[in-house]
Structures are given as structure tokens and as C-alpha cells.
Design an enzyme around this catalytic site. Sequence first.
Site, short mmCIF file in Angstrom:
data_model
loop_
_atom_site.label_atom_id
_atom_site.label_comp_id
_atom_site.label_asym_id
_atom_site.label_seq_id
_atom_site.Cartn_x
_atom_site.Cartn_y
_atom_site.Cartn_z
N LYS A 1 -28.12 6.02 -7.41
CA LYS A 1 -29.44 5.45 -7.73
C LYS A 1 -30.62 6.13 -7.03
CE LYS A 1 -28.10 0.80 -9.13
NZ LYS A 1 -28.38 -0.63 -8.98
N ASP B 1 -33.07 -3.62 -12.23
CA ASP B 1 -32.46 -4.64 -11.36
C ASP B 1 -33.42 -5.79 -11.09
OD1 ASP B 1 -30.13 -3.22 -11.20
OD2 ASP B 1 -30.56 -2.30 -9.26
N1 LIG Z 1 -25.77 -8.63 -9.33
C1 LIG Z 1 -26.20 -7.39 -9.47
O1 LIG Z 1 -26.54 -6.91 -10.56
C2 LIG Z 1 -26.35 -6.53 -8.22
C3 LIG Z 1 -27.28 -5.47 -8.20
C4 LIG Z 1 -27.40 -4.72 -7.02
C5 LIG Z 1 -26.57 -5.02 -5.93
N2 LIG Z 1 -25.67 -6.04 -6.02
C6 LIG Z 1 -24.80 -6.38 -4.88
O2 LIG Z 1 -25.63 -6.70 -3.78
C7 LIG Z 1 -25.01 -6.32 -2.56
C8 LIG Z 1 -25.97 -5.48 -1.74
O3 LIG Z 1 -26.24 -4.28 -2.46
P1 LIG Z 1 -27.13 -3.12 -1.86
O4 LIG Z 1 -27.08 -2.00 -2.81
O5 LIG Z 1 -28.45 -3.67 -1.46
O6 LIG Z 1 -26.24 -2.75 -0.56
P2 LIG Z 1 -26.52 -1.78 0.64
O7 LIG Z 1 -27.69 -0.90 0.39
O8 LIG Z 1 -25.21 -1.19 1.00
O9 LIG Z 1 -26.93 -2.81 1.81
C9 LIG Z 1 -26.01 -3.67 2.40
C10 LIG Z 1 -26.78 -4.81 3.08
O10 LIG Z 1 -25.85 -5.75 3.63
C11 LIG Z 1 -26.10 -5.89 5.03
N3 LIG Z 1 -24.84 -6.18 5.71
C12 LIG Z 1 -23.65 -5.56 5.53
N4 LIG Z 1 -22.70 -6.11 6.33
C13 LIG Z 1 -23.33 -7.10 7.03
C14 LIG Z 1 -22.88 -8.03 8.01
N5 LIG Z 1 -21.62 -8.08 8.43
N6 LIG Z 1 -23.78 -8.92 8.50
C15 LIG Z 1 -25.07 -8.90 8.07
N7 LIG Z 1 -25.55 -8.04 7.14
C16 LIG Z 1 -24.69 -7.15 6.63
C17 LIG Z 1 -26.73 -4.61 5.46
O11 LIG Z 1 -27.43 -4.77 6.66
P3 LIG Z 1 -27.78 -3.49 7.58
O12 LIG Z 1 -29.03 -2.90 7.01
O13 LIG Z 1 -27.97 -4.05 8.94
O14 LIG Z 1 -26.60 -2.55 7.52
C18 LIG Z 1 -27.64 -4.33 4.25
O15 LIG Z 1 -28.81 -5.10 4.27
C19 LIG Z 1 -23.72 -5.59 -2.97
O16 LIG Z 1 -22.66 -6.50 -2.84
C20 LIG Z 1 -23.93 -5.23 -4.42
O17 LIG Z 1 -22.72 -5.21 -5.15
C21 LIG Z 1 -25.56 -6.81 -7.14
#
Ligand SMILES: NC(=O)c1ccc[n+]([C@@H]2O[C@H](COP(=O)([O-])OP(=O)(O)OC[C@H]3O[C@@H](n4cnc5c(N)ncnc54)[C@H](OP(=O)(O)O)[C@@H]3O)[C@@H](O)[C@H]2O)c1
Length: 280
Positions: A71, A108
Site C-alpha cells: 500500500k 479504506d
Molecule cells: N477491516 C478492514 O478492511 C481492515 C483494513 C485495514 C486494516 N485492517 C486490520 O487492522 C489491523 C491494523 O492494521 P494496520 O495496517 O494499521 O497495521 P500496522 O500498520 O501493522 O499497525 C499495527 C498497530 O497495532 C499496534 N500493536 C501491535 N501489537 C500491539 C500490542 N501488543 N499492544 C498494543 N498495540 C499493538 C501497533 O502499535 P505500535 O505502533 O506501537 O507498534 C500499531 O498501531 C490489522 O489487523 C488489519 O488486518 C482491517
Amino acid sequence: MAHPDRFLLAGVMGWPVMHSRSPMLHNYWFKQHDLAGAYVPLAIRPEGLAAALRALHPLGFAGCNLTIPHKEQALAIVDEVDTLARSIGAISCVVARPDGSLAGTNNDCYGFIHNIRQEQPRWRADAGPVVVIGAGGGPRAGCYGLAQEGATEIRLLNRTLARAKKIADEFGGPIKALPWAQRHDALEGAAMVVNATSCGMVGQPALDLKLDQLPASALAADIVYIPLETPLLAAARERGNRTVNGLGMLLHQGRPAWKAWFGIDPEVTPELRAMVERTI
Ligand SMILES: NC(=O)c1ccc[n+]([C@@H]2O[C@H](COP(=O)([O-])OP(=O)(O)OC[C@H]3O[C@@H](n4cnc5c(N)ncnc54)[C@H](OP(=O)(O)O)[C@@H]3O)[C@@H](O)[C@H]2O)c1
């Protein structure tokens, strides 16, 4: 535009990609609209992304969606990036235009807002403070959408404060970044809480968030959709809060893509939702 004499093509590029529910969603719409076409998973390594995107037009693809890890990289490849994708810092959808040029956008944000709207028709972004947890691509889209919809206060919390601050600095407006230690207290007086971290996803720890201060009237939403009910949503439901899961965000983000690729605004029907839910 859709042509009765043409086989319509689109797909999703990712690495890995076979877990994606997008082919099921888009192929349902081909069938529903009685169109000859296919939406295929395209397993593209990061180093092959530019060549793969450039091949869309010669191969007759209307465009594609992008998923992890493409992305952000795509921003530097496509010919035009709209303001929305530029602000979110990620492209979720590419349109291959008739002249062969590539346009990138991000759906999104649309998916996030329209999922909530469909599930909670009386929801309003300006009903009160919104607490958003996370600072990756998902929350960037969510915060952008909430701000556009008129949210007056967005309390953004992330384990790594600097990432939340970066979003607050870039977007400004109603977004305030708060330290992680304040996450439980930040729920006080909130109209909505959104988990936009990867916590609660299958194989990941549950989000460490105590809901004691969340008002009973608040809506709890998660953008994670595997499982459909995350530990956060289960805890919120048990204490009487309304909940919205993340599946609809995925389903709704497909609609503007179809509009751009094929000139059709397809519907997220209960049948479609149930069909995808059965695979989760
Ligand atoms: N429904 C949909 O269409 C859709 C669309 C997009 C994403 N999603 C889902 O949304 C989720 C996040 O996506 P993303 O792309 O934003 O992910 P990302 O860029 O990998 O970010 C991960 C996030 O989770 C936090 N995190 C991870 N482990 C943690 C823990 N143990 N305690 C507290 N915070 C933690 C990270 O914090 P740090 O910054 O401190 O590492 C960061 O804010 C994923 O599961 C993805 O599949 C769904």
C-alpha cells in the site's frame, strides 16, 4: 464501464495474498450483475510491484486493490495519487485508465465509515469524543474519515506515542495524541471507541483496554475481522455497548473500486456478508 462483449478483469496484489477475502467479494458482484469477468488474487513480491502494476493495462485489467505489503510502496509507482490517498499515506486501489496511466486512491476510509453507517444507521461522528487506538494504515484511514464526517474530538492512542503524534501533527483538526498509559481513562465520556491495532486478531494478544469508564451508550468498533467478534467487542457487548465488527469495512471498500473500474455501484447485501462470514 461494463461492456457486455468484454471479459472484465481486476484483482488484488499482495504478498502473501491467498488469505484475502476480496476475490470472493468481487466475484459475487460479477455474478450478481450478470457480468462476464473475474477478480483474481495476484501474489506479487515487493520487488515485482512496479512491473505488475504497469502490466495491468496491457493485460486488460481495469485495476487492482493492494494489500500488505504494497500500500505504501505503490505511492511512488502510480502516475497520479489523489489527495485522500496522499493524506492517508497509502494506496488501496489502483485504476488503470484507458491511456494506460495508473491512478491511486484509498477506499479504506470509505469502507470504515460506510460499514458503521450500514450497521448503525443512527450513528453520528459528532455525537461525542471518539477514542481511536492504533497508528498504522487502518487508523490513519479511520481518523481521516471520522474527521471528514465531523468528529469534534478524536483521542488517538498508540503503544508507540510518536506514531500517534505524527498522525495528529499531519492531520491536525480534532485529533489529539495521548500517551498509552491514559488509554483506560481516555474512554471517559466517549461516544465511540475503535480498535484499529492488530490486537485481537487471530494469533495476536487481545487489546489491553479496560472498558470500565466507557459510557453504556457508546459504540465499540473494531477494524479487525478475523475473528468477527474480537475480545474487545465481546467485552463491550457483554456490558451492553453496541458493537460493529471490521468485516463490513472490507466489504464496503470494494464499492468505490467497482464504480471506478466498471461504472457500477454494487451493494453490500446481507447474503454477501453471510457468505464471507461463513469463511471466517
Ligand atoms: N477491516 C478492514 O478492511 C481492515 C483494513 C485495514 C486494516 N485492517 C486490520 O487492522 C489491523 C491494523 O492494521 P494496520 O495496517 O494499521 O497495521 P500496522 O500498520 O501493522 O499497525 C499495527 C498497530 O497495532 C499496534 N500493536 C501491535 N501489537 C500491539 C500490542 N501488543 N499492544 C498494543 N498495540 C499493538 C501497533 O502499535 P505500535 O505502533 O506501537 O507498534 C500499531 O498501531 C490489522 O489487523 C488489519 O488486518 C482491517
